[in-house]
Design an enzyme around this catalytic site. Structure first.
Site, PDB file in Angstrom:
ATOM      1  N   GLN A 301       4.827  -1.971 -18.506  1.00 21.30           N
ATOM      2  CA  GLN A 301       4.777  -1.950 -19.949  1.00 21.30           C
ATOM      3  C   GLN A 301       5.609  -0.394 -20.292  1.00 21.30           C
ATOM      4  O   GLN A 301       5.223   0.204 -21.030  1.00 21.30           O
ATOM      5  CB  GLN A 301       3.827  -1.253 -19.250  1.00 21.30           C
ATOM      6  CG  GLN A 301       2.797  -0.396 -20.364  1.00 21.30           C
ATOM      7  CD  GLN A 301       1.542  -0.639 -21.302  1.00 21.30           C
ATOM      8  OE1 GLN A 301       2.157  -1.959 -21.560  1.00 21.30           O
ATOM      9  NE2 GLN A 301       1.777  -0.360 -22.059  1.00 21.30           N
ATOM     10  N   GLU A 302       6.238   0.324 -19.683  1.00 17.08           N
ATOM     11  CA  GLU A 302       7.725   1.611 -19.545  1.00 17.08           C
ATOM     12  C   GLU A 302       8.209   1.580 -20.267  1.00 17.08           C
ATOM     13  O   GLU A 302       8.176   1.928 -22.149  1.00 17.08           O
ATOM     14  CB  GLU A 302       7.576   2.751 -18.855  1.00 17.08           C
ATOM     15  CG  GLU A 302       6.167   2.905 -17.881  1.00 17.08           C
ATOM     16  CD  GLU A 302       5.730   4.127 -18.776  1.00 17.08           C
ATOM     17  OE1 GLU A 302       6.488   4.539 -19.906  1.00 17.08           O
ATOM     18  OE2 GLU A 302       4.728   4.919 -18.128  1.00 17.08           O
ATOM     19  N   SER A 303       9.077   0.090 -20.196  1.00 16.97           N
ATOM     20  CA  SER A 303      10.572  -0.121 -20.683  1.00 16.97           C
ATOM     21  C   SER A 303      10.503  -1.498 -20.933  1.00 16.97           C
ATOM     22  O   SER A 303      11.919  -1.255 -22.208  1.00 16.97           O
ATOM     23  CB  SER A 303      11.568   0.470 -19.648  1.00 16.97           C
ATOM     24  OG  SER A 303      11.474  -0.034 -18.775  1.00 16.97           O
TER      25      SER A 303
END
Length: 477
Positions: A301-303
């Site tokens: 989700q972040e990267s």
């Protein structure tokens, strides 16, 4: 020989007649025996504990009885009814109600109603009405809708997939082995994450899945309805106090938010990227006692599992740490994936520790994830809005309602930490939960799916069209 058999038969009848009531059995043994099938919406063994919508619900019921819960898993829903009728279990759960089943067991009032949908594969011909499904429709072997279809649409030809549950049938539709099926919409949404090719053609206007708990008629005949009455009272209280709504959110609330494209892209990236970074996620999981698949879901989700990722605000790395957070976590190189994953995990656990103790798992994790996204202060502001509205601030389903208010002008004076994009935080947590579910599903299904055994059914008499069912397994796990 005959005489001995007769004695055994009479003894069996006498024992049956003397069988104590369900509530008396629970009181005597301290155990509530519950029969169900193993499925994503009923009961399954998760990585940390047993889970499932019905499992959580019936576990709470056992607590009200002061009893230990014993789950008896059986092959199908007909076997659930048989276990209850014969006294092997005092309660059966995860069973939809129809008239044929009412003749076998005594159902509580219906506590959950879910629309049913016709499911087909993307790019295949979309059915517009039930008549279009004749000869193309396959139902799970233990579904309750078959009897209704026979009565309501006598010319509709369909088959049953013996020894295959609805998830297995939907997998067959996704691979093209089967053409169409009928399933509850919440299960369709969950399975679309794993099988993005599944599509809903239409919902049935005349029929829904109606769930109730099943108990034996034995107590009713003896005038001892204690367990039945306690079950009714518990379910009504669970509905009135929002417990059913919380379970819906816990197991199904995030299921439909990921979408077909997001699910398909995630599955592609699992194969393309995750293998390289999985050892680092597992290392952090072992060190800090958290499921590696949840950490991997956060990293995606972040990267998108890119250790060189960088946002316009200079948030960087696999877990997208700010410069100040990295400094607090003693991460000197945010682009180092091992350091980023380790630091991000410690930061998440710190957020969990700083939350009020009244927030329990699993909701505590969702609160911490929201704080990871928008900051702990904003999450605490959302809790204060709930307190001001007289709502429980410690359950995620309520926080979901409050998060969007963090960006609304009429609440600005009530926010200690200023406005925040609560909608984005809500989507952030929902996506991570969906990715986590997909990773759990992929790693739990290392073995090949069972072969379909399709039995001729109403209006259709032909040899088994699927001598060799689909072999579904993940090459990644």
């Amino acid at each position: 020989m005959f005489g001995a058999a007769l004695v055994l038969t009479v003894a069996g009848l006498t024992t049956c007649q003397r069988r104590p009531s369900g509530l008396a059995q629970v009181a005597a043994t301290g155990v509530l025996r519950v029969a169900t099938v193993s499925a994503v919406d009923t009961y399954y063994k998760g990585p940390e504990r047993e889970r499932g919508y019905e499992y959580d619900l019936v576990r709470a019921f056992a607590d009200t009885l002061g009893a230990r819960l014993e789950i008896i898993t059986v092959a199908d829903r007909d076997s659930v009814l048989a276990a209850v009728a014969r006294g092997r279990a005092q309660l059966g759960v995860g069973v939809a109600v129809n008239e044929a089943r009412r003749r076998r067991v005594r159902f509580t009032p219906i506590y959950d109603v879910t629309p049913l949908a016709v499911v087909y594969k993307r790019y295949e011909q979309r059915p517009e009405r039930l008549a279009d499904l004749s000869g193309r429709l396959t139902l799970a072997g233990d579904t309750a809708i078959g009897d209704w279809l026979r009565r309501r649409f006598p010319d509709l030809a369909f088959t049953r997939a013996a020894r295959t549950d609805i998830e297995g049938v939907m997998a067959g539709v996704a691979t093209g082995e089967l053409q169409a099926t009928i399933a509850p919409v919440n299960l369709v949404a969950m399975n679309q994450r794993y099988h993005p090719s599944l599509r809903v053609a239409f919902e049935l206007a005349e029929r829904e899945r109606r769930l109730a708990w099943a108990l034996s008629y034995h107590d009713a005949r003896r005038g001892a309805d204690g367990l039945y009455d306690r079950a009714i009272a518990f379910l009504q209280n669970a509905k009135n106090r929002g417990h059913l709504a919380r379970l819906d959110e816990r197991y199904f609330g995030h299921a439909s938010r990921l979408g077909f494209v997001g699910g398909a892209e995630f599955a592609r990236q699992v194969e393309a990227r995750l293998a390289r970074w999985r050892p680092y996620f597992k290392q952090a999981a072992r060190r800090y006692g958290i499921d590696w698949r949840l950490l991997a879901a956060i990293g995606y989700q972040e990267s998108r599992w890119d250790p060189a990722a960088r946002s316009p605000t200079d948030v960087r790395g696999m877990m997208m740490l700010t410069e100040s957070t990295a400094a607090r976590m003693a991460v000197d190189n945010r682009r180092n994936p091992q350091q980023s994953i380790d630091g991000g995990t410690r930061y998440l656990l710190q957020l969990m520790d700083r939350l009020p103790a009244s927030i329990k798992r699993p909701d505590r994790m969702w609160y911490a994830l929201a704080a990871y996204n928008i900051g702990l202060g904003h999450v605490l502001d959302a809790r204060r809005l709930l307190i001001g509205a007289g709502r429980d601030p410690d359950i995620w389903v309520n926080l979901v309602d409050a998060l969007p208010d963090l960006d609304r002008a009429r609440y600005a004076d009530l926010l200690r930490y200023g406005p925040a994009n609560g909608e984005a935080a809500m989507a952030y947590v929902s996506n991570i939960r969906a990715y986590f579910d997909i990773l759990r599903w992929m790693s739990d299904r290392r073995v090949t799916e069972p072969t379909f055994a399709v039995a001729p059914a109403h209006g259709l008499n032909r040899p088994d069209p699927l001598p060799n069912g689909p072999a579904l397994s993940s090459p990644v796990f």
